[in-house]
Write a protein that holds these residues in place. Structure first.
Motif, PDB file in Angstrom:
ATOM      1  N   UNK A  53      12.424 -30.799 -14.388  1.00 17.33           N
ATOM      2  CA  UNK A  53      12.386 -32.457 -13.527  1.00 17.33           C
ATOM      3  C   UNK A  53      13.164 -33.629 -14.446  1.00 17.33           C
ATOM      4  N   UNK A  54      14.663 -34.013 -14.153  1.00 17.04           N
ATOM      5  CA  UNK A  54      14.693 -35.083 -14.878  1.00 17.04           C
ATOM      6  C   UNK A  54      15.848 -36.239 -13.261  1.00 17.04           C
ATOM      7  N   UNK A  55      15.372 -37.653 -13.460  1.00 19.49           N
ATOM      8  CA  UNK A  55      15.740 -38.411 -12.773  1.00 19.49           C
ATOM      9  C   UNK A  55      17.531 -38.396 -12.830  1.00 19.49           C
ATOM     10  N   UNK A  56      17.964 -38.256 -11.425  1.00 19.97           N
ATOM     11  CA  UNK A  56      19.341 -38.606 -12.106  1.00 19.97           C
ATOM     12  C   UNK A  56      20.094 -40.128 -12.456  1.00 19.97           C
TER      13      UNK A  56
ATOM     14  N   UNK B 129      16.604 -42.215  -4.415  1.00 20.67           N
ATOM     15  CA  UNK B 129      16.904 -41.910  -5.734  1.00 20.67           C
ATOM     16  C   UNK B 129      17.082 -40.456  -5.649  1.00 20.67           C
ATOM     17  N   UNK B 130      17.580 -39.502  -7.121  1.00 22.12           N
ATOM     18  CA  UNK B 130      17.893 -38.002  -7.065  1.00 22.12           C
ATOM     19  C   UNK B 130      17.138 -37.752  -7.851  1.00 22.12           C
TER      20      UNK B 130
ATOM     21  N   UNK C  35      18.805 -33.422   0.468  1.00 23.63           N
ATOM     22  CA  UNK C  35      19.217 -34.936   1.223  1.00 23.63           C
ATOM     23  C   UNK C  35      18.480 -35.386   2.591  1.00 23.63           C
ATOM     24  N   UNK C  36      17.364 -36.207   1.576  1.00 26.25           N
ATOM     25  CA  UNK C  36      16.755 -37.264   2.684  1.00 26.25           C
ATOM     26  C   UNK C  36      15.917 -36.080   3.357  1.00 26.25           C
ATOM     27  N   UNK C  37      15.494 -35.077   2.872  1.00 27.04           N
ATOM     28  CA  UNK C  37      13.975 -34.308   3.429  1.00 27.04           C
ATOM     29  C   UNK C  37      12.850 -34.655   2.441  1.00 27.04           C
ATOM     30  N   UNK C  38      12.808 -34.755   1.355  1.00 28.47           N
ATOM     31  CA  UNK C  38      11.161 -35.363   0.719  1.00 28.47           C
ATOM     32  C   UNK C  38      10.977 -36.955   0.661  1.00 28.47           C
ATOM     33  N   UNK C  39      11.997 -37.506   1.633  1.00 27.57           N
ATOM     34  CA  UNK C  39      11.744 -38.872   2.124  1.00 27.57           C
ATOM     35  C   UNK C  39      11.282 -39.244   2.935  1.00 27.57           C
ATOM     36  N   UNK C  40      10.617 -37.626   4.233  1.00 29.24           N
ATOM     37  CA  UNK C  40      10.748 -37.675   5.401  1.00 29.24           C
ATOM     38  C   UNK C  40       9.023 -36.668   5.153  1.00 29.24           C
TER      39      UNK C  40
END
Length: 270
Positions: A237-240, A251-252, A172-177
């Motif tokens: 990979x699929x958008x949730x 987003x997830x 959570x909030x890792x790839x955003x950084x």
């Protein structure tokens, strides 16, 4: 979904910066302090992990909860519960083995540790300072007997973890950084540690405009970029969509091992 402002705005543009400053003048001093700090840290630390570790050290000294993006205790509690409830609604059970990438100070982790069987939670983070805060959270909630693993890491190769072990991997909030090279590294290796039928959930800051970064801390990606990157590593990979209904700003995406090609298809390509 596409009505979110962060889906269409490039925050690096001068016009956006001016409009934002005029609309939120009270935030300008804080932004300038952050920009000055980040320039200094970027000068001292050239690779991203060392740089962001220094950012986390700076933020954690001020407030460990704010360092993981929750300015108040109430927000920290609510966001941790949101993450936990979502995973439980999507197949998490007490017997699941969970890898929490970027576990921080256990905002979601303490819920997971409390719920899971002893020894089934494994949290990793690049910041020693936030892991010290995580240990305090663990003690405050009396969860020592659950024997969670809390490990410092330098990268996301996950090479110290066993194969096909984790039913749920969570970031959570890792790839955003994270720059794309770090995300690519994680996706290149996460399939090895996923148990059969397991999944990897990660959040990201989504844009439908130009992909960009702000102050080397915040990265904005198009969904198709990350889906394609996962596919390059043999992952589906699929958008949730249902995560979008939770009201969280990010987003997830869910990643699973790609289904093997049917035997006749494989034969046709020999």
């Amino acid at each position: 979904m596409a009505t979110r402002k962060n889906l269409v705005v490039d925050r690096t543009g001068l016009g956006h910066k001016v409009r934002y400053a005029l609309a939120h003048p009270q935030r300008v001093p804080g932004h300038l302090r952050r920009a000055g700090r980040d320039r200094w840290l970027a000068f001292k630390h050239h690779d991203h992990v060392s740089y962001y570790r220094a950012v986390m050290a700076s933020d954690t000294r001020r407030d460990p909860r704010a360092a993981v993006g929750s300015p108040t205790y109430g927000q920290w509690l609510a966001l941790g519960r949101l993450q936990f409830d979502y995973l439980r609604e999507h197949g998490l059970t007490p017997g699941s083995r969970v890898l929490d990438i970027g576990c921080g100070n256990l905002r979601a982790g303490w819920h997971l540790i409390s719920y899971l069987e002893p020894g089934h939670y494994y949290g990793i983070d690049i910041s020693p300072d936030i892991l010290i805060a995580a240990k305090r959270t663990l003690t405050e909630h009396g969860l020592q007997a659950k024997l969670p693993h809390l490990t410092l890491t330098q990268d996301l190769t996950l090479d110290f973890l066993p194969e096909h072990h984790f039913d749920v991997v969570h970031a959570h909030s890792v790839f955003s950084h994270s720059p794309l090279t770090v995300i690519d590294e994680c996706l290149a290796h996460v399939g090895r540690v996923l148990a059969p039928g397991g999944f990897f959930d990660f959040t990201f800051d989504r844009t439908t405009a130009t992909e960009h970064q702000v102050l080397r801390e915040d990265f904005y990606y198009r969904t198709e970029t990350l889906v394609s990157l996962a596919a390059r590593h043999g992952l589906h990979a699929r958008f949730m969509d249902d995560w979008e209904l939770r009201g969280h700003a990010q987003s997830k995406i869910r990643v699973t091992a790609a289904a093997p090609a049917p035997a006749h298809d494989a034969a046709a390509h020999r």
